[in-house]
Design a protein around this motif. Structure first.
Motif, PDB file in Angstrom:
ATOM      1  N   UNK A  32       0.813  -1.215   0.000  1.00 54.20           N
ATOM      2  CA  UNK A  32       0.000   0.000   0.000  1.00 54.20           C
ATOM      3  C   UNK A  32       0.852   1.272   0.000  1.00 54.20           C
ATOM      4  N   UNK A  33       2.169   1.106  -0.135  1.00 57.04           N
ATOM      5  CA  UNK A  33       3.074   2.256  -0.086  1.00 57.04           C
ATOM      6  C   UNK A  33       3.549   2.615  -1.487  1.00 57.04           C
ATOM      7  N   UNK A  34       3.735   3.909  -1.721  1.00 61.09           N
ATOM      8  CA  UNK A  34       4.230   4.388  -2.998  1.00 61.09           C
ATOM      9  C   UNK A  34       5.282   5.464  -2.780  1.00 61.09           C
ATOM     10  N   UNK A  35       6.463   5.341  -3.359  1.00 59.80           N
ATOM     11  CA  UNK A  35       6.925   4.186  -4.148  1.00 59.80           C
ATOM     12  C   UNK A  35       7.583   3.141  -3.260  1.00 59.80           C
ATOM     13  N   UNK A  36       7.783   1.947  -3.823  1.00 55.60           N
ATOM     14  CA  UNK A  36       8.539   0.890  -3.169  1.00 55.60           C
ATOM     15  C   UNK A  36       9.851   0.706  -3.926  1.00 55.60           C
ATOM     16  N   UNK A  37      10.945   0.665  -3.176  1.00 57.18           N
ATOM     17  CA  UNK A  37      12.270   0.460  -3.767  1.00 57.18           C
ATOM     18  C   UNK A  37      12.845  -0.867  -3.283  1.00 57.18           C
ATOM     19  N   UNK A  38      13.883  -1.327  -3.962  1.00 55.80           N
ATOM     20  CA  UNK A  38      14.471  -2.626  -3.637  1.00 55.80           C
ATOM     21  C   UNK A  38      14.970  -2.692  -2.194  1.00 55.80           C
ATOM     22  N   UNK A  39      15.415  -1.574  -1.646  1.00 55.36           N
ATOM     23  CA  UNK A  39      15.968  -1.596  -0.287  1.00 55.36           C
ATOM     24  C   UNK A  39      14.889  -1.725   0.783  1.00 55.36           C
ATOM     25  N   UNK A  40      13.625  -1.559   0.410  1.00 57.76           N
ATOM     26  CA  UNK A  40      12.542  -1.785   1.370  1.00 57.76           C
ATOM     27  C   UNK A  40      12.398  -3.263   1.732  1.00 57.76           C
ATOM     28  N   UNK A  41      13.020  -4.126   0.937  1.00 53.06           N
ATOM     29  CA  UNK A  41      12.920  -5.570   1.198  1.00 53.06           C
ATOM     30  C   UNK A  41      13.459  -5.943   2.576  1.00 53.06           C
ATOM     31  N   UNK A  42      14.336  -5.115   3.142  1.00 48.03           N
ATOM     32  CA  UNK A  42      14.844  -5.396   4.491  1.00 48.03           C
ATOM     33  C   UNK A  42      13.715  -5.549   5.504  1.00 48.03           C
ATOM     34  N   UNK A  43      12.619  -4.835   5.275  1.00 47.63           N
ATOM     35  CA  UNK A  43      11.483  -4.931   6.196  1.00 47.63           C
ATOM     36  C   UNK A  43      10.837  -6.309   6.154  1.00 47.63           C
ATOM     37  N   UNK A  44      11.070  -7.056   5.080  1.00 45.79           N
ATOM     38  CA  UNK A  44      10.516  -8.402   4.947  1.00 45.79           C
ATOM     39  C   UNK A  44      11.579  -9.484   5.109  1.00 45.79           C
ATOM     40  N   UNK A  45      12.796  -9.215   4.649  1.00 45.81           N
ATOM     41  CA  UNK A  45      13.814 -10.273   4.631  1.00 45.81           C
ATOM     42  C   UNK A  45      14.221 -10.708   6.032  1.00 45.81           C
ATOM     43  N   UNK A  46      14.217  -9.796   6.994  1.00 47.36           N
ATOM     44  CA  UNK A  46      14.635 -10.167   8.354  1.00 47.36           C
ATOM     45  C   UNK A  46      13.616 -11.095   9.011  1.00 47.36           C
ATOM     46  N   UNK A  47      12.316 -10.738   9.071  1.00 46.29           N
ATOM     47  CA  UNK A  47      11.369 -11.710   9.640  1.00 46.29           C
ATOM     48  C   UNK A  47      11.258 -12.974   8.806  1.00 46.29           C
ATOM     49  N   UNK A  48      11.459 -12.872   7.488  1.00 47.23           N
ATOM     50  CA  UNK A  48      11.411 -14.057   6.631  1.00 47.23           C
ATOM     51  C   UNK A  48      12.557 -15.009   6.962  1.00 47.23           C
ATOM     52  N   UNK A  49      13.765 -14.474   7.135  1.00 49.37           N
ATOM     53  CA  UNK A  49      14.905 -15.308   7.514  1.00 49.37           C
ATOM     54  C   UNK A  49      14.716 -15.891   8.913  1.00 49.37           C
ATOM     55  N   UNK A  50      14.101 -15.131   9.799  1.00 46.65           N
ATOM     56  CA  UNK A  50      13.806 -15.585  11.167  1.00 46.65           C
ATOM     57  C   UNK A  50      12.865 -16.796  11.118  1.00 46.65           C
ATOM     58  N   UNK A  51      11.782 -16.665  10.375  1.00 43.27           N
ATOM     59  CA  UNK A  51      10.831 -17.779  10.258  1.00 43.27           C
ATOM     60  C   UNK A  51      11.431 -18.964   9.509  1.00 43.27           C
ATOM     61  N   UNK A  52      12.229 -18.681   8.473  1.00 44.38           N
ATOM     62  CA  UNK A  52      12.879 -19.760   7.733  1.00 44.38           C
ATOM     63  C   UNK A  52      13.815 -20.550   8.642  1.00 44.38           C
ATOM     64  N   UNK A  53      14.455 -19.859   9.586  1.00 45.87           N
ATOM     65  CA  UNK A  53      15.326 -20.552  10.542  1.00 45.87           C
ATOM     66  C   UNK A  53      14.528 -21.529  11.388  1.00 45.87           C
ATOM     67  N   UNK A  54      13.358 -21.102  11.827  1.00 44.67           N
ATOM     68  CA  UNK A  54      12.491 -22.017  12.573  1.00 44.67           C
ATOM     69  C   UNK A  54      12.093 -23.196  11.692  1.00 44.67           C
ATOM     70  N   UNK A  55      11.838 -22.936  10.415  1.00 46.29           N
ATOM     71  CA  UNK A  55      11.529 -24.018   9.489  1.00 46.29           C
ATOM     72  C   UNK A  55      12.675 -25.003   9.366  1.00 46.29           C
ATOM     73  N   UNK A  56      13.913 -24.486   9.391  1.00 51.93           N
ATOM     74  CA  UNK A  56      15.082 -25.374   9.332  1.00 51.93           C
ATOM     75  C   UNK A  56      15.135 -26.284  10.556  1.00 51.93           C
ATOM     76  N   UNK A  57      14.801 -25.751  11.723  1.00 52.77           N
ATOM     77  CA  UNK A  57      14.846 -26.578  12.946  1.00 52.77           C
ATOM     78  C   UNK A  57      13.866 -27.738  12.874  1.00 52.77           C
ATOM     79  N   UNK A  58      12.802 -27.587  12.109  1.00 53.78           N
ATOM     80  CA  UNK A  58      11.833 -28.675  11.977  1.00 53.78           C
ATOM     81  C   UNK A  58      12.426 -29.880  11.255  1.00 53.78           C
TER      82      UNK A  58
END
Length: 510
Positions: free
Chosen positions: A310-336
């Motif tokens: 819902x934000x304008x504009x979105x730039x590639x560096x905004x991905x940090x807002x998603x990549x950190x929680x995504x890597x966090x959850x992926x780590x939990x997935x690895x433990x499974x």
């Protein structure tokens, strides 16, 4: 301290962050690449230079971002020299703080081995290494957020200890520092408050609940607001017009269409598709087992995704807002997958006849193997991108050499690509230190104001990167007062006619 504890302490507090710092220096060509970002690096560098030269932000230097990183970068350049290498080392230092605090947070929630794995996942996630060495404000801001979350995690771990509430104050203060670097982390503040309320509700007996429940949340919020206001007053940055209006302007929303933002946000998740698979599996298990203590990265990821689409504009560096929680959850997935890999001859389980009997642990193991397979591809993409940056650097250096040629007779240079001014050591008028596309499209600077800069400073050199809007604004004026000395697909260089007629001053350069 026992030998094992000392070894663990050294590994997680020195070896891992130091290894990342050294790896980034050797893997990323931070000294050779002219620019990793075509706009933001130059803007941040020139703002710091102008601040160092005594120009005041928000009054003399127009600035649509909070001031803290500019102040820190200016001091850093004063101490270690005005070089791109020095400036990039500052960003890498912030990135090392982010890596350390992320790793320590995972240790608290998931354990030592998952923390190491998760840290590796974060480091090789899309654009993380590039942003770790780019002179931009996004990563430093997120680093302070992660440090705030880690500090609050320490409080939850040591809640019974004396003076533990000081950690709440520190956490709130760190989030305030994040906001004074960049405001795009503001949506994380209510998530932290909610997490603190949920934790307090769970830990306190009923008769203490009402008092204790809101005390911790109010304490955190007071610390956050207090530090934010103090920094704002000291830096004169509490200005609605520059910090918010240019971002919320309807003209910006018209130029940067919502459809592009939505597509780019979806692409973010596909770039680390292996992490997404592990994160989805982890989220399902967290809800199935009602492991609510592990929900924070889920609400962070979902909220961040909603904010970005819902934000304008979105730039590639905004991905940090998603990549950190995504890597966090992926780590939990690895433990499974750990139980699956502990089995003897686990690889035999992947035969087609066993697919119907696949378990959650086996499914997680399959996703882990897929992630291992695509990791060399991710690193290869980074290497190719570095090679592309290096090739482009030669073309940029050509413009710097032209600026340097006329530097002895130049007092001011006008440019919408201030990184060239930084490399050549030439000052730009403070009014146009930030001449970004967003500023132009939001009409916070008008053609008349731009011409007024020329009339006030009479810049001897003009270097315009490709921007049809700016070119249209200035065509008539430039044709009347300047000579076009050089141009290519990157832009055009102009020299004031009066300067062009004068002989170049003699220099002692050999």
């Amino acid at each position: 301290m026992s030998a094992n504890k000392l070894k663990t302490f050294l590994v997680f507090n020195f070896i891992i962050p130091a290894s990342f710092f050294i790896f980034a220096i050797y893997f990323m060509p931070i000294e050779q690449v002219f620019q990793f970002d075509t706009s933001d690096e130059g803007i941040e560098l020139i703002k710091a230079t102008l601040h160092l030269d005594g120009f005041a932000m928000y009054t003399q230097v127009w600035n649509d971002q909070p001031p803290l990183f500019t102040v820190i970068l200016a001091s850093w350049l004063a101490w270690f020299g005005k070089s791109i290498y020095s400036a990039r080392l500052l960003t890498l230092s912030f990135s090392t703080i982010l890596v350390w605090s992320f790793c320590q947070t995972l240790r608290i929630y998931l354990g030592n081995l998952p923390a190491i794995i998760g840290t590796l996942l974060l480091i090789i996630s899309c654009n993380f290494l590039r942003l770790s060495v780019s002179v931009m404000i996004d990563l430093p801001s997120v680093a302070m957020v992660m440090l705030s979350i880690y500090t609050l995690s320490l409080y939850k771990k040591n809640v019974a200890q004396k003076f533990s509430k000081i950690l709440i104050v520190i956490s709130g203060g760190l989030l305030a520092l994040s906001l004074q670097i960049k405001l795009f982390t503001a949506f994380i503040a209510p998530l932290i408050i909610f997490d603190l309320l949920q934790f307090t509700f769970k830990k306190n007996p009923q008769h203490q609940l009402k008092r204790q429940l809101f005390f911790n949340a109010v304490l955190w919020l007071t610390a956050c607001l207090g530090i934010f206001i103090i920094v704002g007053i000291l830096c004169n940055s509490l200005t609605y017009e520059q910090l918010l209006q240019s971002h919320l302007n309807n003209n910006v929303k018209t130029v940067f269409q919502a459809g592009y933002s939505q597509k780019l946000t979806l692409l973010f998740l596909l770039q680390d598709f292996d992490y997404l698979l592990l994160a989805i599996l982890a989220t399902i298990i967290i809800f199935q087992k009602k492991q609510w203590e592990k929900y924070f990265p889920i609400i962070w990821l979902i909220t961040g995704f909603i904010v970005l689409i819902n934000h304008q504009p979105v730039w590639y560096h905004h991905y940090l807002l998603l990549s950190i929680p995504l890597a966090w959850l992926a780590t939990y997935g690895v433990t499974l997958s750990f139980n699956f890999f502990r089995q003897r001859k686990w690889y035999a389980k992947f035969k087609p006849r066993n697919f119907k009997k696949i378990t959650v642990s086996g499914l997680a193991a399959g996703f882990v193997i897929f992630s291992i397979i695509v990791t060399p591809i991710k690193l290869g993409v980074i290497i190719l991108e570095n090679h592309r940056y290096l090739e482009q650097s030669q073309e940029h250096i050509q413009f710097v050499n032209i600026l340097l040629k006329y530097k002895p007779s130049t007092k001011w240079v006008f440019t919408n690509c201030p990184i060239y001014a930084f490399y050549s050591g030439l000052p730009v008028p403070p009014e146009i230190g930030v001449l970004s596309r967003k500023r132009i499209e939001s009409k916070t600077i008008t053609p008349e104001q731009i011409i007024a800069v020329f009339e006030t400073y009479h810049p001897e050199q003009v270097l315009l990167c490709k921007s049809q809007t700016i070119q249209n604004y200035l065509n008539s004026y430039l044709n009347q007062h300047y000579l076009n000395t050089y141009g290519n697909h990157l832009g055009n260089h102009y020299l004031l006619k009066e300067t062009a007629l004068k002989p170049l001053p003699m220099t002692n350069d050999k």
